[in-house]
Design a protein around this motif. Sequence first.
Motif, PDB file in Angstrom:
ATOM      1  N   MET A  43      41.520 -10.105  -0.962  1.00 32.57           N
ATOM      2  CA  MET A  43      40.340  -9.239  -0.885  1.00 32.57           C
ATOM      3  C   MET A  43      40.727  -7.773  -0.959  1.00 32.57           C
ATOM      4  O   MET A  43      40.132  -6.994  -1.711  1.00 32.57           O
ATOM      5  N   VAL A  44      41.730  -7.385  -0.192  1.00 33.66           N
ATOM      6  CA  VAL A  44      42.181  -5.994  -0.195  1.00 33.66           C
ATOM      7  C   VAL A  44      42.742  -5.631  -1.559  1.00 33.66           C
ATOM      8  O   VAL A  44      42.510  -4.526  -2.065  1.00 33.66           O
ATOM      9  N   GLY A  45      43.450  -6.576  -2.180  1.00 33.13           N
ATOM     10  CA  GLY A  45      44.013  -6.310  -3.495  1.00 33.13           C
ATOM     11  C   GLY A  45      42.957  -6.033  -4.545  1.00 33.13           C
ATOM     12  O   GLY A  45      43.147  -5.179  -5.413  1.00 33.13           O
ATOM     13  N   VAL A  46      41.838  -6.724  -4.467  1.00 36.35           N
ATOM     14  CA  VAL A  46      40.774  -6.527  -5.457  1.00 36.35           C
ATOM     15  C   VAL A  46      39.974  -5.259  -5.162  1.00 36.35           C
ATOM     16  O   VAL A  46      39.507  -4.590  -6.077  1.00 36.35           O
ATOM     17  N   ILE A  47      39.840  -4.910  -3.915  1.00 36.29           N
ATOM     18  CA  ILE A  47      39.003  -3.770  -3.546  1.00 36.29           C
ATOM     19  C   ILE A  47      39.785  -2.457  -3.566  1.00 36.29           C
ATOM     20  O   ILE A  47      39.327  -1.457  -4.116  1.00 36.29           O
ATOM     21  N   VAL A  48      40.974  -2.444  -2.985  1.00 36.62           N
ATOM     22  CA  VAL A  48      41.709  -1.195  -2.799  1.00 36.62           C
ATOM     23  C   VAL A  48      42.582  -0.833  -4.001  1.00 36.62           C
ATOM     24  O   VAL A  48      42.635   0.334  -4.394  1.00 36.62           O
ATOM     25  N   VAL A  49      43.262  -1.801  -4.587  1.00 37.75           N
ATOM     26  CA  VAL A  49      44.230  -1.501  -5.645  1.00 37.75           C
ATOM     27  C   VAL A  49      43.585  -0.833  -6.866  1.00 37.75           C
ATOM     28  O   VAL A  49      44.118   0.176  -7.345  1.00 37.75           O
ATOM     29  N   PRO A  50      42.450  -1.316  -7.401  1.00 37.90           N
ATOM     30  CA  PRO A  50      41.881  -0.626  -8.566  1.00 37.90           C
ATOM     31  C   PRO A  50      41.469   0.820  -8.281  1.00 37.90           C
ATOM     32  O   PRO A  50      41.706   1.710  -9.104  1.00 37.90           O
ATOM     33  N   GLY A  51      40.872   1.058  -7.133  1.00 36.24           N
ATOM     34  CA  GLY A  51      40.456   2.419  -6.791  1.00 36.24           C
ATOM     35  C   GLY A  51      41.638   3.352  -6.607  1.00 36.24           C
ATOM     36  O   GLY A  51      41.632   4.494  -7.084  1.00 36.24           O
ATOM     37  N   LEU A  74      45.175  -5.150 -14.930  1.00 39.86           N
ATOM     38  CA  LEU A  74      45.116  -6.614 -14.987  1.00 39.86           C
ATOM     39  C   LEU A  74      46.463  -7.252 -14.688  1.00 39.86           C
ATOM     40  O   LEU A  74      46.530  -8.450 -14.388  1.00 39.86           O
ATOM     41  N   LEU A  75      47.525  -6.476 -14.724  1.00 39.11           N
ATOM     42  CA  LEU A  75      48.841  -6.999 -14.352  1.00 39.11           C
ATOM     43  C   LEU A  75      48.902  -7.399 -12.878  1.00 39.11           C
ATOM     44  O   LEU A  75      49.807  -8.122 -12.473  1.00 39.11           O
ATOM     45  N   VAL A  76      47.932  -6.930 -12.084  1.00 41.07           N
ATOM     46  CA  VAL A  76      47.868  -7.328 -10.675  1.00 41.07           C
ATOM     47  C   VAL A  76      47.669  -8.838 -10.563  1.00 41.07           C
ATOM     48  O   VAL A  76      48.105  -9.453  -9.593  1.00 41.07           O
ATOM     49  N   LEU A  77      47.034  -9.452 -11.556  1.00 39.40           N
ATOM     50  CA  LEU A  77      46.829 -10.907 -11.528  1.00 39.40           C
ATOM     51  C   LEU A  77      48.128 -11.679 -11.688  1.00 39.40           C
ATOM     52  O   LEU A  77      48.175 -12.872 -11.394  1.00 39.40           O
ATOM     53  N   VAL A  78      49.184 -11.028 -12.126  1.00 43.90           N
ATOM     54  CA  VAL A  78      50.479 -11.687 -12.257  1.00 43.90           C
ATOM     55  C   VAL A  78      51.049 -12.019 -10.878  1.00 43.90           C
ATOM     56  O   VAL A  78      51.766 -13.001 -10.717  1.00 43.90           O
ATOM     57  N   ILE A  79      50.707 -11.221  -9.873  1.00 45.30           N
ATOM     58  CA  ILE A  79      51.251 -11.427  -8.533  1.00 45.30           C
ATOM     59  C   ILE A  79      50.876 -12.797  -7.965  1.00 45.30           C
ATOM     60  O   ILE A  79      51.762 -13.552  -7.568  1.00 45.30           O
ATOM     61  N   LEU A  97      44.980 -15.857  -4.548  1.00 40.75           N
ATOM     62  CA  LEU A  97      44.142 -15.977  -5.741  1.00 40.75           C
ATOM     63  C   LEU A  97      42.699 -16.315  -5.365  1.00 40.75           C
ATOM     64  O   LEU A  97      41.755 -15.756  -5.940  1.00 40.75           O
ATOM     65  N   LEU A  98      42.511 -17.193  -4.382  1.00 43.84           N
ATOM     66  CA  LEU A  98      41.166 -17.530  -3.915  1.00 43.84           C
ATOM     67  C   LEU A  98      40.455 -16.294  -3.360  1.00 43.84           C
ATOM     68  O   LEU A  98      39.269 -16.072  -3.641  1.00 43.84           O
ATOM     69  N   GLY A  99      41.161 -15.486  -2.583  1.00 40.37           N
ATOM     70  CA  GLY A  99      40.570 -14.254  -2.049  1.00 40.37           C
ATOM     71  C   GLY A  99      40.182 -13.283  -3.140  1.00 40.37           C
ATOM     72  O   GLY A  99      39.117 -12.658  -3.089  1.00 40.37           O
ATOM     73  N   MET A 100      41.016 -13.177  -4.159  1.00 41.77           N
ATOM     74  CA  MET A 100      40.717 -12.266  -5.265  1.00 41.77           C
ATOM     75  C   MET A 100      39.510 -12.753  -6.064  1.00 41.77           C
ATOM     76  O   MET A 100      38.585 -11.983  -6.338  1.00 41.77           O
ATOM     77  N   VAL A 101      39.512 -14.021  -6.420  1.00 38.77           N
ATOM     78  CA  VAL A 101      38.426 -14.569  -7.242  1.00 38.77           C
ATOM     79  C   VAL A 101      37.105 -14.569  -6.477  1.00 38.77           C
ATOM     80  O   VAL A 101      36.064 -14.174  -7.014  1.00 38.77           O
ATOM     81  N   SER A 102      37.129 -14.998  -5.226  1.00 39.32           N
ATOM     82  CA  SER A 102      35.875 -15.057  -4.467  1.00 39.32           C
ATOM     83  C   SER A 102      35.306 -13.662  -4.224  1.00 39.32           C
ATOM     84  O   SER A 102      34.085 -13.474  -4.238  1.00 39.32           O
TER      85      SER A 102
END
Length: 123
Positions: A43-51, A74-79, A97-102
Motif C-alpha cells: 500500500m505504501v509503495g503504491v501511494i508514496v513511491v509515485p509521488g 513501472l519498474l517498481v512492479l519488478v520488486i 503484490l496483493l497490497g499494491m494491486v488491491s
Amino acid sequence: MNDLIGAPEADEDAPSAERSRRPDWFHRGHPVFFPLAGFFTGMVGVIVVPGTFAAVLQGIAGTDRAEQLFPFLLLVLVIPIGLIVPRRTRRFGRYLLLGMVSTVVVVGGVGAAVLWWLLNHGG
C-alpha cells in the motif's frame, strides 16, 4: 517501571541474555507478521513511491523531463515479482503484490464512482 507495563521484573541472578530477551508478544515468526507487513508495504509503495519519485524528478530535471521519465516508475512492479521467485521471500512478495494491486483497484474504483456521481448528480 516494569510494573507499569505489566512485565515481570528481571531477577538479579538471571543471565544478561535472558534479561535482554525480546518481550513475549513480539514474534516475527508469527503467521500474521509477514502478510501484514507485506500488504501494508505494498500500500505504501503504491501511494508514496509515485509521488516522491515525481516530486524529486521535477525538482531535479524540471516538469517536462519528469513527465517523460515517469513511465520508468513501472519498474517498481519488478520488486514484488522478484520477491515471489525465491522460496524464502515468496510469502512476503505475494502479500506485497496483493497490497499494491488491491490499493490500485480500490483507489480506481472509488475515483470512478465519484466521477460517475459528479457527472450524473452534480448541478
